[in-house]
Each structure stands twice: as C-alpha cells, then as structure tokens.
Motif scaffolding. Structure first.
Motif, mmCIF file in Angstrom:
data_model
loop_
_atom_site.group_PDB
_atom_site.id
_atom_site.type_symbol
_atom_site.label_atom_id
_atom_site.label_comp_id
_atom_site.label_asym_id
_atom_site.label_seq_id
_atom_site.Cartn_x
_atom_site.Cartn_y
_atom_site.Cartn_z
ATOM 1 N N MET A 50 0.848 -1.203 0.000
ATOM 2 C CA MET A 50 0.000 0.000 0.000
ATOM 3 C C MET A 50 0.879 1.248 0.000
ATOM 4 N N LYS A 51 0.647 2.140 -0.990
ATOM 5 C CA LYS A 51 1.363 3.410 -1.063
ATOM 6 C C LYS A 51 0.359 4.558 -1.046
ATOM 7 N N THR A 52 0.803 5.712 -0.550
ATOM 8 C CA THR A 52 -0.062 6.896 -0.546
ATOM 9 C C THR A 52 0.653 8.050 -1.232
ATOM 10 N N SER A 53 -0.104 9.076 -1.565
ATOM 11 C CA SER A 53 0.458 10.267 -2.220
ATOM 12 C C SER A 53 0.614 11.396 -1.206
ATOM 13 N N PRO A 54 1.548 12.322 -1.450
ATOM 14 C CA PRO A 54 1.703 13.470 -0.557
ATOM 15 C C PRO A 54 0.438 14.335 -0.532
ATOM 16 N N LEU A 114 -2.550 6.399 7.755
ATOM 17 C CA LEU A 114 -2.161 5.885 6.442
ATOM 18 C C LEU A 114 -0.644 5.827 6.334
ATOM 19 N N PRO A 115 -0.103 4.912 5.525
ATOM 20 C CA PRO A 115 1.350 4.873 5.324
ATOM 21 C C PRO A 115 1.862 6.222 4.810
ATOM 22 N N LEU A 116 3.074 6.582 5.215
ATOM 23 C CA LEU A 116 3.677 7.812 4.723
ATOM 24 C C LEU A 116 3.937 7.705 3.223
ATOM 25 N N PRO A 117 3.865 8.829 2.490
ATOM 26 C CA PRO A 117 4.230 8.804 1.079
ATOM 27 C C PRO A 117 5.668 8.296 0.918
ATOM 28 N N GLY A 118 5.884 7.473 -0.081
ATOM 29 C CA GLY A 118 7.223 6.937 -0.320
ATOM 30 C C GLY A 118 7.495 5.630 0.382
ATOM 31 N N LEU A 119 6.591 5.212 1.278
ATOM 32 C CA LEU A 119 6.761 3.934 1.969
ATOM 33 C C LEU A 119 5.764 2.910 1.441
ATOM 34 N N VAL A 170 3.815 -0.345 2.622
ATOM 35 C CA VAL A 170 3.449 -1.052 3.854
ATOM 36 C C VAL A 170 2.498 -2.184 3.482
ATOM 37 N N GLU A 171 2.794 -3.371 3.966
ATOM 38 C CA GLU A 171 1.941 -4.527 3.690
ATOM 39 C C GLU A 171 1.686 -5.324 4.961
ATOM 40 N N ILE A 172 0.600 -6.083 4.931
ATOM 41 C CA ILE A 172 0.278 -7.010 6.014
ATOM 42 C C ILE A 172 0.516 -8.416 5.468
ATOM 43 N N ILE A 173 1.406 -9.173 6.101
ATOM 44 C CA ILE A 173 1.693 -10.514 5.580
ATOM 45 C C ILE A 173 1.120 -11.594 6.498
ATOM 46 N N ASN A 174 0.811 -12.718 5.897
ATOM 47 C CA ASN A 174 0.250 -13.875 6.610
ATOM 48 C C ASN A 174 -0.943 -13.491 7.481
ATOM 49 N N ASP A 207 -7.428 -1.503 6.374
ATOM 50 C CA ASP A 207 -8.764 -1.529 5.774
ATOM 51 C C ASP A 207 -8.697 -1.175 4.291
ATOM 52 N N GLU A 208 -9.862 -1.121 3.660
ATOM 53 C CA GLU A 208 -9.908 -0.917 2.208
ATOM 54 C C GLU A 208 -9.378 0.448 1.783
ATOM 55 N N LYS A 209 -9.352 1.433 2.702
ATOM 56 C CA LYS A 209 -8.816 2.767 2.388
ATOM 57 C C LYS A 209 -7.328 2.893 2.700
ATOM 58 N N GLY A 210 -6.757 1.858 3.308
ATOM 59 C CA GLY A 210 -5.337 1.890 3.629
ATOM 60 C C GLY A 210 -5.025 2.271 5.063
ATOM 61 N N PHE A 211 -6.059 2.533 5.884
ATOM 62 C CA PHE A 211 -5.820 2.866 7.288
ATOM 63 C C PHE A 211 -5.336 1.625 8.036
ATOM 64 N N ILE A 212 -4.329 1.830 8.886
ATOM 65 C CA ILE A 212 -3.706 0.728 9.614
ATOM 66 C C ILE A 212 -4.219 0.698 11.053
ATOM 67 N N TYR A 213 -4.491 -0.512 11.529
ATOM 68 C CA TYR A 213 -4.958 -0.721 12.899
ATOM 69 C C TYR A 213 -3.988 -1.685 13.579
#
Length: 576
Positions: free
Chosen positions: A1-5, A390-395, A397-401, A446-452
């Motif tokens: 998951m990537k985000t924009s500035p 949300l992940p910082l721009p340029g990073l 981030v994934e959830i594995i397993n 979640d589907e918008k990229g927010f991390i919990y």
C-alpha cells in the motif's frame, strides 16, 4: 500500500542541506526559545543556530581528526544537545544519542559497545562519567555542557570549544564546512529501548532521516508560524525526528519542557501550537480536565453539554465554536495549541475525540526506530481516531500472513528503513529481508489503507484451542477503568493444564479508589482487591469468553517503562 503526498515540500539531500536551507529561509526567526537563569526566555535565531553548529562541528573535527568520529550525547532536552547532534552528523561522523534514564552500568556498557571516542554530556552526569572514565579507554574527550572552562586535556567545556570553533572559522579553517557527507552511510546510532529484550543499535543514514522528515511534512501541515514544546526525550527517534528535526525543517520554534511536573507551567509560558506526545501524557492531560470537572457537578454538566453542542454544531451544521466554548481548557495548554501528534503506543480513541470536540486536533501515528521512525500517520482531513493512520508517502506497507480477520505482521519498505543493527548481522538478517523491514507488530489494513495495530508478535497469547489473544487489546479495556492506573496481561496454564487463561497484573489508582470509597485513609488490600475484581467482572462482559481476565494480582508499584512510556514486558512476569 502506497499513498500520495498531501502537501508539497522542499527537497533536502541531507541534514547539512536542511539546516543551510532553513537558516536562509528563516534566518532571523527564533529556532529556539531558551530559559535563562532569571526565568525569562531568550530567542536563538536559525542563523545563530547554524553558526553554532558550524563552530562546534569545527572544534570537534579539530579535536578528533578527519577520520569518522563517534560522538555520544546524553542529557536533558536542551539547546546544547541539538547543536551537538547536528554538528556531529553534518561533518564529524556518527552521533550516538543515549537515554539519560539509563542505569550507570548500562550507560557504561553502551558507551563501550558504541565505540564512542567522545561524549558530550549534561553537567549533572559529570561525577558519574568521571568515575567511569578510567574504564572507557575508547573515549578520548569528555565534554561538559555546563562548564565555562576546560578541566584538563580530556575533560573539556562545550562553550569553550564553541568559541574556539568560531575563531577557527574566522581564521579560514573550512575542513568541517567542506567535509563530505555520504547520504547512504551510517550517521546516527540509536540504541532501542525495546520492551522485549536487550537494546540493539540501529544504524540510520542522512537519507533515512531526511526522507522521513519530508514524508511527515507532506502528510501533516506545519509551517514557520508553528511552535512546539519539546517534552519527550530527544534521544528517542520519535522526538528527535518529529519534535526537533522536522520542526527545524519547517521553520517552527522549539521550547524545552523542564520536566513532567512542569508541563502545565511550561505550556502556558511557551504557548505551543503543536505537541508531540505519547498516550500516557495525553491521556493524563485529558483525565485531569475531567477530574477538575468532577469536583463541581455544574461544571461537569457544562463540560458534557459543551462537548455535545460543539460536536453537533461542527459536524452537522459546520459551525465551529469549539475553541470559544472551551476557551478555559485551551488557555490551560497555552491558548494556541491546534495539533497533537500521538505515537509510540495505542491511544484511547475517546481521548482524541474529546480533544477534537474542544478544538484541538489529535492525530495518531505509528513507527519504530528501525524506520527513522514514522511509518504511518493520520492526515489533517483524512483520519480515524481508532487507527494509526495511512502509510507515509514513499513507503510501501503490507500485512503478511493475515489470519481470517485480516491481522498479520506489518512489513515496511522504503528510504527510511534502517541500514541494519550495528555489529549484529544475525539480528539484522532476522528483520531485514529483500529490502523489507519485518516490524514484529501485528495489525490490519482496511480498504482505504488505514492501519490498525493489535500488538506485538512476541506478546501474542495462543490458547490450546488455537485462539489468538493480543495482550495490548485486553489492557486497553482494563485501562479504561478509572480505578486501574495501568495493567499488564499475559497467559498462564489453568490448574488442569488443559487450557491457557488470561491473567493480569493491576496497578490501582488509589486516589480514585479512595474517592469511590469516600475515605481519606488508605483502603485495605482486601477493599482494593474487591473493587478491582468487580471492575474486571464488568469489563469481561464486553469481551469474548476466551479473552476474559480470569485472575489478577494487585501491584503497589508502577511497571518499569522505556523512555517512550511503554512497559518493559521482558522485566515483568505475571505470577498469580
């Protein structure tokens, strides 16, 4: 998951480039406001700050030679600490920030482990450092921030060196100013104050730190009209990157808190617009507001009514009277506070919602030293109070397993991911794989990229029936009780040894318990246990059966914590 500035930011190649740009853009603006002996404040401009960095760096390089120096720094948050950090990293070599709360034997051990050849320290450490100096053969120079004269050839004065550096610069010595900077090489060595074991030394580069600063600034709005009260310890990467370097990058003014007991006083003096905090401090501030209100029924009613009205007007009718309605609260935190960034642990969403209803935005974030440190943060207009953002721009981030509920290990890839652990290949290989940082933190996206975030992989309790229990989640429930100051949850086999049960150590809030029991005397252990047990029964009703706390131990003393106020779990074992 990537985000924009979200916001445009200026590009910086390294921290020397950063301070050169900031000192030109904000030359005559105060970079710092420093308290003097007569309790007034004096300003230090961006131009003066850069000049001091160059002077001290020149003196250090003259002392240590052109071979890369390893300079440790230890002390309370103060101007000299900031000068030392940037002077070292911008041309001398590697800076090693150390925790001022370390036990002295551990401090000595880390000074040896780091191969430091100089240490800059606050005056209160002088006696301890002098005592251990004969055993620190790797350290050539001991530099005291508080003295105005050299003691001998080894014990030197920060301020005398600063003046010497100025004279060397005036005479045309430019070795420091022209020293090459390798953006990809180790420039900072950060010892993690881990909650699960011994400290490891994280190696960070200019590229790591600068990419993180730019990404944070592209996600959360800050500018040169802002000011911050620096409360968290500067040796911690969260405060160093977000509360110091990012503020200098954006032209904000920094004032230093004099200690936790002076937060209220310093907030009124400094009048910050931004605070960088951990949940323990923020929740304490919020609880004090309600404690004051609880002493006066009419005040409590007004507070509740005010929160309801402000929320209704703001969210439904887009009418914002929050700061007017809660002027007394805003005035108590200096009158200008607009933004709090909370990190290092989970924040109770109700606290963030409460402050927002009063007109103070609280944005929760997530990070770790190994990522320089910010990985994710909520945005000014795109945020969720129960998420770390949300992940910082340029990073990446994934959830594995992930399990069937979507919870898995968080992994991170990008320019802010560390180089590795110093002199520890095995530990490096365990967390860095194909460019990905395996954080050991568990969460979902979640589907918008927010991390919990759910908790640490190492802390998870697995029952005999295969159920996963996250101690941090259960602790969040427990800590909502006004009678529980803090808690630590773990797993234990039951008496039949056929199932894992949840047990907890509880630190009771004795003031709240005395108020509940309407007594001024210290309640008996039996009274405390009975009240806490009743609270646990009520809390358990909100959790699935397998997560419910079965047994408790009442503690008299608070848990040992890291500098970011997280419990050192490896030191605490639940025996009930």
């Amino acid at each position: 998951m990537k985000t924009s500035p979200v916001f445009e930011v200026r590009t910086i190649k390294n921290l020397r480039d950063m301070i050169e740009q900031s000192s030109k853009l904000f030359a005559n603006k105060d970079a710092f406001r420093v308290k003097t002996k007569d309790n007034s404040y004096r300003g230090i401009t961006f131009a003066e700050f850069k000049n001091d960095i160059d002077a001290f760096g020149t003196a250090l390089l003259d002392l240590l030679g052109t071979e890369k120096g390893f300079v440790a720094v230890i002390g309370e948050n103060r101007y000299e600490w900031c000068v030392t950090y940037l002077a070292t990293i911008n041309g001398v070599g590697v800076v090693i920030p150390l925790d001022k709360e370390l036990p002295l034997p551990e401090l000595e051990n880390l000074l040896k482990q780091s191969n430091a050849n100089a240490i800059v320290y606050s005056g209160k450490f002088h006696d301890a450092i002098k005592e251990m100096s004969s055993r620190l053969s790797n350290i050539k120079y001991f530099i005291n921030m508080n003295t105005n004269e050299h003691e001998d050839d080894k014990f030197l004065s920060f301020w005398v060196l600063l003046e010497k550096g100025k004279k060397l610069l005036e005479s045309g010595k430019k070795d420091y100013l022209n020293a090459p900077i390798d953006e990809n090489a180790m420039s900072a060595m950060i010892f993690t104050s881990g909650t699960t074991g011994q400290a490891k030394a994280v190696m960070l580069s200019h590229k790591n730190i600068c990419s993180n600063m730019m990404a944070v600034s592209a996600s959360v709005y800050m500018d040169s009209t802002d000011s911050v009260l620096s409360i968290l310890p500067l040796h911690h990467t969260y405060e160093c990157t977000a509360g110091f370097l990012t503020m200098i990058y954006n032209g904000a003014t920094i004032t230093f808190n004099e200690g936790l007991k002076y937060i209220g006083k310093n907030l009124k003096e400094a009048q910050p617009t931004i605070l960088i905090l951990v949940p323990l401090i923020l929740e304490s501030m919020y609880n004090k507001i309600w404690e004051q209100a609880s002493k006066d029924k009419s005040l409590k009613f007004k507070l509740k009514a005010g929160l309801f009205i402000s929320n209704l007007l703001y969210k439904v009718f887009k009418i914002d009277i929050r700061r007017k309605l809660f002027k007394s609260v805003i005035d108590n935190v200096g009158g200008k506070l607009r933004l709090v960034i909370s990190g290092a642990a989970a924040l109770d969403p109700e606290v963030a919602k409460g402050f927002e209803a009063m007109g103070i935005k609280v944005l929760q974030g997530y990070g770790l030293t190994e990522a320089s440190p910010i990985v994710a943060v909520n945005r000014d207009k795109s945020y969720r109070h129960d998420s770390v953002g949300l992940p910082l721009p340029g990073l990446d981030v994934e959830i594995i397993n992930p399990d069937k509920e979507g919870f898995g290990e968080i992994i991170v890839k990008g320019d802010s991911v560390m180089l590795g652990y110093y002199n520890n290949d095995d530990a490096t290989k365990a967390v860095l794989k194909d460019g990905w940082l395996y954080t050991g933190d568990l969460g979902r996206m979640d589907e918008k990229g927010f991390i919990y975030i759910t908790g640490r992989k190492k802390n998870i309790i697995v029952t005999k029936t295969g159920k996963n229990i996250f101690p941090e989640e259960v602790e969040a429930y427990l800590n909502k009780s006004p009678y529980i100051k803090e808690s630590l949850v773990s797993g234990r086999e039951n008496d039949k040894n056929d199932e894992t049960i949840v047990v907890a150590q509880i630190v009771p809030d004795m003031d709240a318990i005395k108020a509940k029991l309407k007594t001024d005397t210290v309640p008996s252990p039996e009274e405390v246990y009975k009240l806490i047990k009743a609270e646990i029964r009520a809390i358990n009703k909100n959790m699935p059966v397998y997560k419910r706390v079965v047994d408790i131990t009442i503690r008299e003393n608070e848990f040992a914590k890291t500098s970011s106020k997280k419990i050192k779990r490896y030191l605490e074992k639940t025996n009930v």
